[in-house]
Design an enzyme around this catalytic site. Structure first.
Site, PDB file in Angstrom:
ATOM      1  CG  HIS A  57      -1.944   1.135   1.151  1.00 35.41           C
ATOM      2  ND1 HIS A  57      -3.294   0.910   0.992  1.00 35.41           N
ATOM      3  CD2 HIS A  57      -1.807   2.487   1.203  1.00 35.41           C
ATOM      4  CE1 HIS A  57      -3.931   2.068   0.963  1.00 35.41           C
ATOM      5  NE2 HIS A  57      -3.043   3.054   1.105  1.00 35.41           N
ATOM      6  CG  HIS A  59      -1.030   7.054  -1.552  1.00 35.85           C
ATOM      7  ND1 HIS A  59      -2.260   7.227  -2.155  1.00 35.85           N
ATOM      8  CD2 HIS A  59      -1.259   6.321  -0.432  1.00 35.85           C
ATOM      9  CE1 HIS A  59      -3.189   6.630  -1.424  1.00 35.85           C
ATOM     10  NE2 HIS A  59      -2.604   6.083  -0.366  1.00 35.85           N
ATOM     11  CD  GLN A 152      -7.128  11.247  -1.689  1.00 31.08           C
ATOM     12  OE1 GLN A 152      -5.956  10.900  -1.716  1.00 31.08           O
ATOM     13  NE2 GLN A 152      -7.926  10.999  -0.652  1.00 31.08           N
ATOM     14  CG  HIS A 210      -7.514   4.400   0.631  1.00 26.15           C
ATOM     15  ND1 HIS A 210      -7.006   3.986  -0.565  1.00 26.15           N
ATOM     16  CD2 HIS A 210      -6.510   5.063   1.264  1.00 26.15           C
ATOM     17  CE1 HIS A 210      -5.741   4.363  -0.649  1.00 26.15           C
ATOM     18  NE2 HIS A 210      -5.411   5.020   0.433  1.00 26.15           N
ATOM     19  CD  GLU A 213      -6.715   6.565   5.804  1.00 25.50           C
ATOM     20  OE1 GLU A 213      -7.075   6.602   4.612  1.00 25.50           O
ATOM     21  OE2 GLU A 213      -5.592   6.967   6.188  1.00 25.50           O
ATOM     22  CG  ASP A 309      -0.896   5.160   3.491  1.00 28.37           C
ATOM     23  OD1 ASP A 309      -1.180   5.322   2.294  1.00 28.37           O
ATOM     24  OD2 ASP A 309      -1.666   5.468   4.424  1.00 28.37           O
ATOM     25  CD1 TRP A 315      -3.005  12.525   4.287  1.00 28.41           C
ATOM     26  CD2 TRP A 315      -1.873  12.350   2.368  1.00 28.41           C
ATOM     27  NE1 TRP A 315      -3.876  12.768   3.257  1.00 28.41           N
ATOM     28  CE2 TRP A 315      -3.208  12.677   2.067  1.00 28.41           C
ATOM     29  CE3 TRP A 315      -0.968  12.203   1.299  1.00 28.41           C
ATOM     30  CZ2 TRP A 315      -3.675  12.835   0.762  1.00 28.41           C
ATOM     31  CZ3 TRP A 315      -1.435  12.359  -0.002  1.00 28.41           C
ATOM     32  CH2 TRP A 315      -2.764  12.674  -0.258  1.00 28.41           C
TER      33      TRP A 315
HETATM   34 FE   FE2 Z   1      -3.427   5.155   1.406  1.00 28.18          FE
END
Ligand code: FE2
Length: 424
Positions: A57, A59, A152, A210, A213, A309, A315
């Site tokens: 996982h 991005h 997203q 996702h 979350e 991630d 993030w």
């Molecule tokens: Fe993610």
């Protein structure tokens, strides 16, 4: 004549002093004390030889963009999503490709040779999709990059998102993504799960959403994901990523949910570095950890992997493509401190993650690809404890990367002479 013979290796499953014979990029034999003529030989000296690390996982469209155009002040998931929205209009294909290629170099150096990356499909230009498809082509000789079409901003909430997601799949993106908890209502979230699973079933693709979350104990889209998986015959091909709401759910409800996830053969990916930093932000004290129930899922027979991630993006400010750091954090957050549980944490960034991705020919058995990493550690627990140096990284029997063993030269008062020290 073999191409490569590795001698005296410890394997993650506990087999010691094993030899691994390689011909034409494949493992042809694994046995103790094997001897045969070989063009190249490697004495592992009792160190750990592992199949490559795998990140289930990630991005890659956002990685290494930290600070662009500003940093996340609140540290929350929602500010991260808003910040990514500010960055998107400023992105260029060239910049995404350059950052992703740099990250893949880091990955190889850390023995990370397979990555599943979500790619945002909500930008109608599909800039990131085209960039990561280009990266996938470029890295294919040395790294398996699998892409997930990730809406997203919500496949139902964002105008044009479904059409863009379909276009991304037409261009060659591998897996169908989703984000049900970000849709406008619970009903819309459930509808998005149904729609996206049907789309995957029609196209013969895997699903990775996702899912839930959030810290909201009533965010229960994973239930719908498991139901749709079974209804559409997608068992073993669907992944629920994050599932952080399970941390906060009512225990009785979870006791009903766990067998449902196991029956649907759902895979789960927890992202410990990110879950522990993004979740629980609205709590005072006690603050929830926000990671899903990893040991309980494993006990119920669910395949659980750990993902990275984020690395240096809207993030998360840290990270270095080191899946042993991810396993280390997962171990702590889930309190998986027994010997058996620590080994499970190693599996979560190797074999379990390979299952999530459906990687063929992964492992240290005859017939598998000759892909492996020699670590400066004797077993998986030591590898996690030390975030061990990746001494050599092989793919298809060829050396991709090597690093010197980590040592320190001590010059201590009252202790004459110089001491060379290794933390083994
Ligand atoms: Fe993610």
């Amino acid at each position: 004549m073999l191409d490569l013979l590795v001698k005296n290796a410890n394997l993650p499953d506990g087999r010691a002093n094993m030899s691994i014979a390689v011909r034409d990029g494949k493992i042809v034999e694994v046995a103790a004390g094997l001897e045969a003529p070989a063009r190249e030989r490697l004495d592992a000296q009792g160190l750990l030889l592992s199949p490559p690390l795998v990140d289930a996982h990630f991005h890659m469209d956002a990685t290494l963009s930290y600070g662009l155009p500003r940093v996340n002040q609140s540290g929350t998931l929602l500010e991260g999503i808003a910040l990514w929205g500010e960055l998107k209009p400023l992105l260029t294909q060239q910049a995404i490709v350059a950052r992703a290629m740099t990250y893949c170099d880091w990955a190889v150096a850390k023995g990370l040779l397979a990555i599943r990356s979500h790619v945002d499909v909500c930008d109608p230009r599909l800039l990131a999709v085209e960039a990561l498809l280009e990266v996938k082509r470029r890295v294919a000789p040395y790294l398996d990059l699998q892409l997930v079409a990730f809406p997203q901003d919500g496949v139902l909430r964002a105008a044009g998102a479904l059409e863009n997601l379909r276009r991304a799949l037409d261009l060659g993106v591998d897996v169908v993504g989703g984000i049900p908890h970000f849709e406008r209502t619970n009903e819309q979230g459930a509808a998005s799960v149904k729609l996206l699973c049907e789309l995957a079933a029609q196209r013969g693709l895997r699903v990775d959403m996702h899912c839930d979350e959030s810290d909201d104990p009533l965010s229960r889209h994973v239930e719908t994901l498991a139901f749709e998986t079974q209804r559409l015959g997608l068992q073993g091909r669907v992944t629920g990523s994050h599932l952080t709401s399970m941390h906060s759910m009512d225990n009785y409800y979870v006791s009903k949910l766990l067998p449902l996830l196991a029956q649907a053969e759902l895979h789960v990916v927890a992202n410990p570095l990110i879950n522990i930093t993004l979740q629980g932000r609205h709590d005072s004290y006690p603050k929830r950890r926000g990671m899903t129930r990893v040991p309980e899922l494993l006990s119920a027979g669910v395949n659980v992997a750990f993902g990275h991630d984020c690395v240096m993006d809207p993030w998360y400010a840290l990270g270095s493509a080191d899946m042993l750091e991810v396993a280390h954090m997962g171990l702590h957050v889930a309190q998986m401190t027994s010997q058996a549980a620590m080994r499970q944490c190693f599996d979560a960034v190797t074999v379990n993650a390979a299952k999530v991705m459906g990687l063929a020919g992964y492992g240290l058995e005859p017939g598998c690809h000759a892909d492996f990493v020699l670590l400066q550690a004797r077993d998986p627990v030591e590898a996690i404890r030390l975030r061990a140096t990746r001494l050599k990284v092989f793919r298809r029997g060829k050396l991709l990367s090597e690093a010197p063993a980590a040592t320190s030269q001590l010059r201590l008062p009252g202790r004459p002479g110089q001491t060379s020290m290794m933390l083994l």
